[in-house]
Design an enzyme around this catalytic site. Structure first.
Site, PDB file in Angstrom:
ATOM      1  N   LYS A 171      -8.172   8.600  26.394  1.00 53.52           N
ATOM      2  CA  LYS A 171      -7.363   7.914  27.422  1.00 53.52           C
ATOM      3  C   LYS A 171      -7.586   6.422  27.271  1.00 53.52           C
ATOM      4  CE  LYS A 171      -8.568   8.133  31.992  1.00 53.52           C
ATOM      5  NZ  LYS A 171      -8.454   8.529  33.407  1.00 53.52           N
TER       6      LYS A 171
HETATM    7  C1  R5P Z   1     -10.955   4.929  36.352  1.00 50.06           C
HETATM    8  O1  R5P Z   1     -11.338   4.761  37.479  1.00 50.06           O
HETATM    9  C2  R5P Z   1     -10.530   6.228  35.949  1.00 50.06           C
HETATM   10  O2  R5P Z   1     -10.881   6.626  34.666  1.00 50.06           O
HETATM   11  C3  R5P Z   1      -9.078   6.501  36.179  1.00 50.06           C
HETATM   12  O3  R5P Z   1      -8.941   7.877  36.037  1.00 50.06           O
HETATM   13  C4  R5P Z   1      -8.129   5.815  35.216  1.00 50.06           C
HETATM   14  O4  R5P Z   1      -8.299   4.428  35.265  1.00 50.06           O
HETATM   15  C5  R5P Z   1      -6.680   6.185  35.493  1.00 50.06           C
HETATM   16  O5  R5P Z   1      -6.269   5.737  36.729  1.00 50.06           O
HETATM   17  P1  R5P Z   1      -5.262   4.529  36.895  1.00 50.06           P
HETATM   18  O6  R5P Z   1      -3.937   5.038  36.451  1.00 50.06           O
HETATM   19  O7  R5P Z   1      -5.320   4.220  38.363  1.00 50.06           O
HETATM   20  O8  R5P Z   1      -5.730   3.397  36.019  1.00 50.06           O
END
Ligand code: R5P
Length: 278
Positions: A171
């Site tokens: 990710k």
């Molecule tokens: C960080 O806090 C986490 O890994 C989140 O799951 C990731 O950042 C995805 O969330 P967002 O779309 O709010 O960035």
């Protein structure tokens, strides 16, 4: 790959499209009661719309219906709060626990270029060694420290490192020339949404990421901080799984506005300033 890991991956990535809409609601693990997640009841109507929920074990146990059909990817790293050095993370949840909770995957952050870069990479290696034993897919999250540029060179480096260590999914953030990041990463990439954007911009980013080679999203704030979370997740699904354009998806989001279920409470209107850092 053995049956177990393939079976778990098929609960994260739709076998029909090969893509995924993961709903990220793990932010509280270092951020506390984040805007949009203060009351976890707000996200309950969204869960069935997601292929997979990215969540900590605490929220899973307290707030998610065990009868859910949505698969679970468990956030298993943590340690520092938003007030501390974010790269100082360790593994916080065991593989036994992930299996007990029937997770389809586990995820942790790596902090390439940050103070504890090497420790987070060796944590990832140890997690993967254990996960391999049980057929558990590992999602590596290329968290970006305050000083790091979110460009294709940096994100390409972090994603490739995660894949080389053995992550099954990576990710990362969307950036200009994202196709270079995707080309250099031999495992599926999903994008985080990052800080809250106007809905049309978030949908355009989703379309651009998919076109550039992302296999889906693991999106949080741009869904649960929207004025219509239910409309946004529907719109994101249309892009990821049906090949809709951002414009078509935006129309869907608009049409869904006002529908009951998933609308944020009025106390969750302002975007949380502290989350701007991540
Ligand atoms: C960080 O806090 C986490 O890994 C989140 O799951 C990731 O950042 C995805 O969330 P967002 O779309 O709010 O960035």
């Amino acid at each position: 790959m053995d049956f177990g890991i393939k079976n778990r991956l098929s609960k994260i990535f739709s076998p029909k499209t090969g893509r995924t809409v993961m709903l990220a609601v793990d932010h509280g693990y270092f951020q506390g009661p984040t805007t949009g997640l203060r009351d976890m009841k707000n996200i309950i109507p969204l869960v069935p719309q997601a292929d997979c929920l990215f969540v900590t074990r605490g929220i899973l146990r307290t707030s998610i219906d065990p009868a859910t059909k949505t698969s679970i990817c468990l956030r298993v790293s943590g340690g520092p709060s938003i007030l501390g050095e974010l790269s100082n993370e360790d593994i916080t949840t065991s593989m036994e626990e992930a299996l007990r909770l029937n997770a389809s995957g586990v995820g942790m952050s790596i902090f390439v270029g940050a103070k504890n870069e090497d420790r987070t990479i060796s944590n990832l290696g140890r997690l993967i060694n254990e996960a391999q034993r049980y057929g558990m897919p590992v999602l590596a999250i290329t968290a970006v420290g305050k000083e790091m540029a979110r460009d294709a060179r940096y994100l390409g480096l972090a994603c490739r490192m995660a894949a080389e260590i053995g992550a099954n999914i990576v990710k990362t953030y969307y950036c200009e020339d994202f196709h270079k990041v995707a080309e250099g990463c031999p495992v599926p990439i999903v994008i985080a949404g990052g800080k809250k954007l106007p809905e049309m911009e978030a949908l355009q980013m989703t379309e651009d990421a998919i076109r550039a080679g992302a296999r889906g999203v693991d999106m949080g704030r741009n869904i649960f901080q929207s004025d219509s979370p239910a409309g946004m997740i529907k719109a994101v699904r249309a892009i990821v799984h049906k090949g809709a354009t951002a414009r078509e998806a935006f129309d869907l989001y608009h049409a869904s506005k006002g529908e009951s279920g998933g609308k944020r409470s009025s106390s969750a209107e302002a975007v949380d300033e502290s989350m701007e850092k991540v």
